[in-house]
Design a protein around this motif. Structure first.
Motif, mmCIF file in Angstrom:
data_model
loop_
_atom_site.group_PDB
_atom_site.id
_atom_site.type_symbol
_atom_site.label_atom_id
_atom_site.label_comp_id
_atom_site.label_asym_id
_atom_site.label_seq_id
_atom_site.Cartn_x
_atom_site.Cartn_y
_atom_site.Cartn_z
ATOM 1 N N PHE A 90 40.335 10.422 37.937
ATOM 2 C CA PHE A 90 42.122 12.004 36.953
ATOM 3 C C PHE A 90 42.587 12.872 37.824
ATOM 4 C CE2 PHE A 90 39.502 10.607 33.112
ATOM 5 C CZ PHE A 90 39.973 8.879 32.724
ATOM 6 N N SER A 91 42.024 13.310 38.692
ATOM 7 C CA SER A 91 42.375 14.565 38.967
ATOM 8 C C SER A 91 43.460 14.474 40.288
ATOM 9 C CB SER A 91 41.564 16.013 39.427
ATOM 10 O OG SER A 91 40.805 15.658 40.813
ATOM 11 N N HIS A 92 43.183 13.252 40.677
ATOM 12 C CA HIS A 92 43.501 12.710 42.478
ATOM 13 C C HIS A 92 43.320 13.996 43.387
ATOM 14 C CE1 HIS A 92 45.448 8.792 41.103
ATOM 15 N NE2 HIS A 92 46.008 9.838 39.526
ATOM 16 N N GLN A 93 42.180 14.782 42.923
ATOM 17 C CA GLN A 93 42.055 15.834 44.237
ATOM 18 C C GLN A 93 40.880 15.328 44.855
ATOM 19 O OE1 GLN A 93 43.814 18.759 43.854
ATOM 20 N NE2 GLN A 93 44.826 18.147 42.718
ATOM 21 N N GLU A 94 40.762 15.756 45.907
ATOM 22 C CA GLU A 94 40.671 15.494 47.248
ATOM 23 C C GLU A 94 38.436 15.799 47.177
ATOM 24 O OE1 GLU A 94 38.602 16.490 52.235
ATOM 25 O OE2 GLU A 94 40.018 17.482 51.050
ATOM 26 N N LEU A 95 37.935 14.915 47.219
ATOM 27 C CA LEU A 95 36.484 15.091 46.828
ATOM 28 C C LEU A 95 35.580 16.041 47.157
ATOM 29 C CD1 LEU A 95 34.232 14.002 44.084
ATOM 30 C CD2 LEU A 95 33.060 12.382 46.020
ATOM 31 N N ALA A 96 35.063 17.624 46.850
ATOM 32 C CA ALA A 96 35.085 18.533 47.804
ATOM 33 C C ALA A 96 33.822 19.432 46.568
ATOM 34 C CB ALA A 96 36.074 19.635 48.208
ATOM 35 N N ALA A 97 32.425 19.827 47.099
ATOM 36 C CA ALA A 97 31.617 20.784 46.449
ATOM 37 C C ALA A 97 31.683 21.984 46.552
ATOM 38 C CB ALA A 97 30.625 20.895 46.998
ATOM 39 N N GLU A 98 31.747 22.837 45.603
ATOM 40 C CA GLU A 98 32.173 24.026 45.221
ATOM 41 C C GLU A 98 30.951 24.779 44.418
ATOM 42 O OE1 GLU A 98 34.837 25.367 41.903
ATOM 43 O OE2 GLU A 98 35.815 23.650 42.108
ATOM 44 N N GLU A 99 30.915 26.058 44.446
ATOM 45 C CA GLU A 99 29.376 26.898 44.050
ATOM 46 C C GLU A 99 29.680 26.893 42.191
ATOM 47 O OE1 GLU A 99 26.174 29.161 44.114
ATOM 48 O OE2 GLU A 99 27.239 27.767 46.004
ATOM 49 N N ALA A 100 28.724 26.571 42.029
ATOM 50 C CA ALA A 100 28.966 26.037 40.056
ATOM 51 C C ALA A 100 27.749 26.633 39.885
ATOM 52 C CB ALA A 100 29.009 24.521 40.084
ATOM 53 N N PHE A 101 27.131 27.063 38.762
ATOM 54 C CA PHE A 101 26.797 27.596 38.050
ATOM 55 C C PHE A 101 25.684 26.302 36.752
ATOM 56 C CE2 PHE A 101 23.779 30.370 34.662
ATOM 57 C CZ PHE A 101 23.077 31.105 35.829
ATOM 58 N N PRO B 183 18.487 21.728 39.402
ATOM 59 C CA PRO B 183 18.565 23.027 39.830
ATOM 60 C C PRO B 183 19.085 23.753 38.927
ATOM 61 C CG PRO B 183 19.835 21.528 40.716
ATOM 62 C CD PRO B 183 18.802 20.790 40.368
ATOM 63 N N LEU B 184 18.603 24.915 38.566
ATOM 64 C CA LEU B 184 19.514 25.996 38.139
ATOM 65 C C LEU B 184 19.731 26.908 38.534
ATOM 66 C CD1 LEU B 184 16.867 26.054 35.206
ATOM 67 C CD2 LEU B 184 18.570 24.918 35.249
ATOM 68 N N GLY B 185 20.694 27.818 38.390
ATOM 69 C CA GLY B 185 21.446 29.277 38.459
ATOM 70 C C GLY B 185 22.533 28.706 39.461
ATOM 71 N N GLY B 186 23.025 29.148 41.326
ATOM 72 C CA GLY B 186 23.921 28.879 41.537
ATOM 73 C C GLY B 186 23.847 27.405 42.905
ATOM 74 N N VAL B 187 24.301 26.684 42.551
ATOM 75 C CA VAL B 187 24.222 25.474 43.448
ATOM 76 C C VAL B 187 25.525 24.593 43.729
ATOM 77 C CG1 VAL B 187 22.828 23.314 42.932
ATOM 78 C CG2 VAL B 187 22.401 24.630 41.346
ATOM 79 N N SER B 188 25.422 24.206 44.936
ATOM 80 C CA SER B 188 26.807 23.979 44.785
ATOM 81 C C SER B 188 27.085 22.012 44.426
ATOM 82 C CB SER B 188 26.539 23.390 46.932
ATOM 83 O OG SER B 188 28.156 22.299 47.342
ATOM 84 N N VAL B 189 28.282 22.241 43.972
ATOM 85 C CA VAL B 189 28.042 21.051 43.148
ATOM 86 C C VAL B 189 29.638 19.863 43.153
ATOM 87 C CG1 VAL B 189 27.656 20.018 40.728
ATOM 88 C CG2 VAL B 189 26.609 21.732 41.618
ATOM 89 N N PHE B 190 29.436 19.261 43.745
ATOM 90 C CA PHE B 190 31.135 18.642 44.051
ATOM 91 C C PHE B 190 31.106 17.253 42.470
ATOM 92 C CE2 PHE B 190 28.056 15.309 46.078
ATOM 93 C CZ PHE B 190 28.176 14.001 45.742
ATOM 94 N N PRO B 191 32.256 17.695 41.798
ATOM 95 C CA PRO B 191 31.983 16.618 39.942
ATOM 96 C C PRO B 191 32.261 15.012 40.843
ATOM 97 C CG PRO B 191 34.415 17.187 41.896
ATOM 98 C CD PRO B 191 33.087 18.035 42.082
ATOM 99 N N SER B 192 32.100 14.780 39.283
ATOM 100 C CA SER B 192 32.430 13.160 38.414
ATOM 101 C C SER B 192 32.903 13.178 39.804
ATOM 102 C CB SER B 192 32.443 13.391 37.590
ATOM 103 O OG SER B 192 32.186 12.297 37.089
ATOM 104 N N LEU B 193 32.582 11.496 39.479
ATOM 105 C CA LEU B 193 34.027 10.747 40.266
ATOM 106 C C LEU B 193 34.931 10.398 39.696
ATOM 107 C CD1 LEU B 193 31.316 8.065 42.234
ATOM 108 C CD2 LEU B 193 32.664 9.852 42.377
ATOM 109 N N ILE B 194 34.490 10.503 38.426
ATOM 110 C CA ILE B 194 35.565 10.214 37.166
ATOM 111 C C ILE B 194 36.406 10.863 37.259
ATOM 112 C CG2 ILE B 194 36.213 10.049 34.993
ATOM 113 C CD1 ILE B 194 33.367 8.836 34.353
ATOM 114 N N TYR B 195 36.328 12.733 37.268
ATOM 115 C CA TYR B 195 37.136 13.600 36.978
ATOM 116 C C TYR B 195 38.243 13.170 38.396
ATOM 117 C CZ TYR B 195 39.306 18.049 37.327
ATOM 118 O OH TYR B 195 39.790 19.278 37.586
ATOM 119 N N GLN B 196 36.999 12.684 39.499
ATOM 120 C CA GLN B 196 37.785 12.874 40.598
ATOM 121 C C GLN B 196 39.156 12.023 40.802
ATOM 122 O OE1 GLN B 196 38.317 9.891 43.371
ATOM 123 N NE2 GLN B 196 39.948 11.473 44.498
#
Length: 297
Positions: free
Chosen positions: A202-213, A187-200
């Motif tokens: 490393f960042s120790h942040q809650e896994l949550a989706a946000e608007e992405a392009f 899907p192209l354009g604005g999409v609700s995406v949650f980041p990679s489990l690897i990034y989660q």
């Protein structure tokens, strides 16, 4: 009675037709299958520059892509697919490994993604594991709705412990398989995406989706680039791949912007690729294949 029977039969057929998962379009699966259904895996090795604790780390990454028969109910690889009936679904599996050293101790990371090949569905399952001398963690999420996931995080950190995870959106980790199935499925354009489990991890942040392009653009005569930019501006992922089938992945780059505005750029560049049944190559005499893949570790 006859009219009632006809109406009942029609309603059943309508339910069945409506509940049937749509298939991916504009893909020549006969040609696709000649590459992906030959009983072998594609293995690519990469030189890796991984940022961790604010510094560049030299390392190595490997991408392994292979098709498997998967269980719809259990979301695991089937032991006897010939007996599974409608429970069987074909998936493309990606295993991604990253190995690097931080000071005296090593990191070993593995990410797995399972995406249906012919059925138009989001990835069914994603899991990641991180091992280093302080301890280990494991995350797994499974598709529980059209675009919703639930799962668990097991970590040695007290603040995280054994926690439940739920998130809705497109998985960043799904994009790798979608490129390989067909870039047209992304899907192209604005999409609700949650980041990679690897990034989660490393960042120790809650896994949550946000608007992405998401966009795909030409970067050379024979390569395209997928670019995923999160609206927060904190993270950008770029994946370079060949324009033509089988859309082999040649490089990737992850940019993380820190709170002070400085940027950490993780990069991977391909150095070798082979297609083989690696699970049968487990003898000492097969170790030469590691040299052909230019693997150091």
């Amino acid at each position: 009675m006859k009219l009632q029977t006809i109406l009942f039969t029609a309603s059943i057929l309508l339910i069945v037709s409506c509940s049937k998962t749509p298939t991916r379009e504009n893909i020549d699966f006969e040609e696709w299958g000649k590459y992906w259904f030959q009983g072998k895996a594609e293995i690519s090795s990469f030189d890796l520059i991984q940022y961790r604790y604010g510094e560049e780390r030299q390392g190595e990454a490997v991408l392994i892509f292979v098709t498997e028969d998967f269980s719809r109910k259990k979301q695991v690889k089937l032991d006897n697919p010939q007996d599974a009936g409608n429970d069987k679904i074909a998936v493309l599996k990606m295993n991604q490994t990253r190995d690097f050293v931080t000071g005296i101790y090593p990191y070993h990371i593995m990410l797995s993604a399972f995406t249906p090949t012919k059925e138009r569905s989001q990835g069914l399952k994603f899991s990641s594991s991180v091992q280093e001398w302080c301890g280990q963690s494991f995350s797994q999420i499974n598709l529980s709705g059209t675009d919703s996931y639930s799962g668990n995080l097991n970590s040695y950190f007290e603040s995280e412990g054994d926690a439940s995870i739920s998130v809705t959106g497109l998985a960043e980790d799904d994009l790798w398989n979608l490129i390989r199935i067909s870039p047209s499925e992304i899907p192209l354009g604005g999409v609700s995406v949650f980041p990679s489990l690897i990034y989660q991890r490393f960042s120790h942040q809650e896994l949550a989706a946000e608007e992405a392009f998401i966009r795909i653009q030409d970067i050379s005569n024979d390569r395209k680039q997928l670019e995923l930019t999160y609206s927060s501006g904190i993270r950008v992922l770029k994946i370079d791949f060949e324009k033509d089938f089988p859309y082999q992945i040649m490089a990737w780059e992850e940019t993380h912007t820190r709170s002070d505005g400085s940027k950490e750029v993780t990069q991977a560049k391909r150095k070798a690729v082979k297609v083989l049944d690696y699970w049968k190559r487990n003898k000492v005499e097969d170790e030469f294949l590691r040299d052909e893949l230019k693997l150091k570790n």
